[in-house]
Write a protein that holds these residues in place. Structure first.
Motif, PDB file in Angstrom:
ATOM      1  N   GLU A   1       0.868  -1.189  -0.078  1.00 22.84           N
ATOM      2  CA  GLU A   1       0.128  -0.018   0.076  1.00 22.84           C
ATOM      3  C   GLU A   1       0.884   1.163   0.063  1.00 22.84           C
ATOM      4  N   ILE A   2       0.654   2.082  -0.690  1.00 25.15           N
ATOM      5  CA  ILE A   2       1.424   3.160  -1.055  1.00 25.15           C
ATOM      6  C   ILE A   2       0.686   4.539  -0.325  1.00 25.15           C
ATOM      7  N   GLN A   3       1.515   5.162   0.696  1.00 26.29           N
ATOM      8  CA  GLN A   3       0.999   6.127   1.402  1.00 26.29           C
ATOM      9  C   GLN A   3       1.683   7.527   1.225  1.00 26.29           C
ATOM     10  N   PHE A   4       0.836   8.496   1.036  1.00 18.02           N
ATOM     11  CA  PHE A   4       1.547   9.954   1.122  1.00 18.02           C
ATOM     12  C   PHE A   4       1.881  10.234   2.605  1.00 18.02           C
ATOM     13  N   ILE A   5       3.383  10.662   2.857  1.00 17.72           N
ATOM     14  CA  ILE A   5       3.662  11.151   4.009  1.00 17.72           C
ATOM     15  C   ILE A   5       3.874  12.581   4.082  1.00 17.72           C
ATOM     16  N   ASP A   6       4.747  13.016   3.180  1.00 20.39           N
ATOM     17  CA  ASP A   6       5.113  14.455   3.292  1.00 20.39           C
ATOM     18  C   ASP A   6       5.207  15.203   1.936  1.00 20.39           C
ATOM     19  N   GLY A   7       4.936  16.551   1.862  1.00 24.26           N
ATOM     20  CA  GLY A   7       5.225  17.215   0.696  1.00 24.26           C
ATOM     21  C   GLY A   7       4.332  18.344   0.536  1.00 24.26           C
ATOM     22  N   ASP A   8       4.420  18.817  -0.500  1.00 24.57           N
ATOM     23  CA  ASP A   8       3.423  20.186  -0.821  1.00 24.57           C
ATOM     24  C   ASP A   8       2.132  19.887  -0.844  1.00 24.57           C
ATOM     25  N   GLN A   9       1.038  20.494  -0.269  1.00 21.68           N
ATOM     26  CA  GLN A   9      -0.327  20.325  -0.144  1.00 21.68           C
ATOM     27  C   GLN A   9      -0.797  19.964  -1.709  1.00 21.68           C
ATOM     28  N   ILE A  10      -0.544  20.718  -2.556  1.00 19.58           N
ATOM     29  CA  ILE A  10      -0.952  20.201  -3.813  1.00 19.58           C
ATOM     30  C   ILE A  10      -0.814  18.679  -4.415  1.00 19.58           C
ATOM     31  N   ASP A  11       0.470  18.273  -3.687  1.00 20.87           N
ATOM     32  CA  ASP A  11       0.860  17.048  -4.244  1.00 20.87           C
ATOM     33  C   ASP A  11       0.321  16.062  -3.567  1.00 20.87           C
ATOM     34  N   CYS A  12      -0.092  16.408  -2.247  1.00 25.27           N
ATOM     35  CA  CYS A  12      -0.931  15.425  -1.267  1.00 25.27           C
ATOM     36  C   CYS A  12      -2.385  15.350  -2.023  1.00 25.27           C
ATOM     37  N   GLU A  13      -2.932  16.258  -2.418  1.00 20.90           N
ATOM     38  CA  GLU A  13      -4.306  16.466  -2.862  1.00 20.90           C
ATOM     39  C   GLU A  13      -4.172  15.590  -4.281  1.00 20.90           C
ATOM     40  N   LEU A  14      -3.313  15.737  -5.169  1.00 26.21           N
ATOM     41  CA  LEU A  14      -3.004  15.052  -6.263  1.00 26.21           C
ATOM     42  C   LEU A  14      -2.812  13.569  -5.993  1.00 26.21           C
ATOM     43  N   ALA A  15      -2.294  13.069  -5.288  1.00 24.89           N
ATOM     44  CA  ALA A  15      -2.376  11.900  -4.600  1.00 24.89           C
ATOM     45  C   ALA A  15      -3.755  11.349  -4.286  1.00 24.89           C
ATOM     46  N   LYS A  16      -4.484  11.957  -3.368  1.00 25.83           N
ATOM     47  CA  LYS A  16      -5.713  11.722  -3.006  1.00 25.83           C
ATOM     48  C   LYS A  16      -6.650  11.622  -4.017  1.00 25.83           C
TER      49      LYS A  16
END
Length: 209
Positions: free
Chosen positions: A85-100
């Motif tokens: 399972e690949i989890q987003f941990i840290d980074g810019d918010q825009i990249d977090c929302e892209l992952a989501k």
């Protein structure tokens, strides 16, 4: 910066995922900060959580790093671990929302990292809206502007109505008559075809053609 958890020290081993065993990419939470359009952006940190409960996951920021660590990872019985399972941990918010928006997972995280590194801020915004809000499929090979989504950086539907009147979309209205314009009525009409969304902490209005 956006963090979905407080990760352990990078040198520490833990049999548990930073987000917990029951987590999933679909439950990524992106905390809201003031939106920024950084030229360089933050480095993205992901976590590969084995579905095998006898194996320990690892952090990574690049495809090569994942491949190297995954190739050496075995469970408590010495067996190769293959599914994560690949989890987003840290980074810019825009990249977090892209992952989501794209439902980050083992099948698409390599394309995700490439796109997050190469796309402009507005391109990420387009894809977040197209995939996360309008139901389009994530296609890393396609140009982000192919979705024909109009995005407006305004604070409300009424503000959009005022902008449209000012831009002349309703024709040339004499200044003496502008005081009689019912902007709230125009805003209600616009709401039929336009929708509001928050992306990386910024309120946006969009229309999908």
């Amino acid at each position: 910066m956006t963090e979905t958890s407080q990760p352990r020290g990078r040198g520490q081993k833990s049999g548990r995922s930073p987000l917990g065993r029951g987590s999933s990419a679909g439950l990524i939470v992106c905390f809201a900060f003031k939106p920024q359009e950084s030229e360089d952006g933050m480095s993205i940190t992901l976590y590969a959580q084995p579905y095998d409960i006898t194996a320990t996951g690892f952090y990574f920021s690049a495809v090569e790093e994942f491949d190297g660590k995954a190739a050496k990872l075995v469970n408590d019985f010495g067996e190769q671990v293959e599914e994560f399972e690949i989890q987003f941990i840290d980074g810019d918010q825009i990249d977090c929302e892209l992952a989501k928006a794209i439902d980050l997972n083992q099948a698409n995280f390599k394309d995700y990292l490439t796109c997050a590194q190469n796309w402009e801020y507005w391109e990420k915004t387009n894809v977040i809206i197209a995939v996360g809000e309008c139901g389009y499929e994530f296609d890393p090979q396609a140009s982000p502007d192919r979705y024909w989504i109009d995005v407006y950086h305004v604070g409300s539907m009424r503000e959009l109505a005022e902008q449209f009147v000012e831009d002349g979309l309703y024709g040339d209205i004499p200044e003496s008559l502008q005081y009689y314009i019912d902007y709230d009525a125009i805003a209600r009409d616009l709401a039929i075809d336009y929708s509001a969304v928050s992306v990386a902490g910024e309120y946006l209005i969009y229309r999908a053609s």
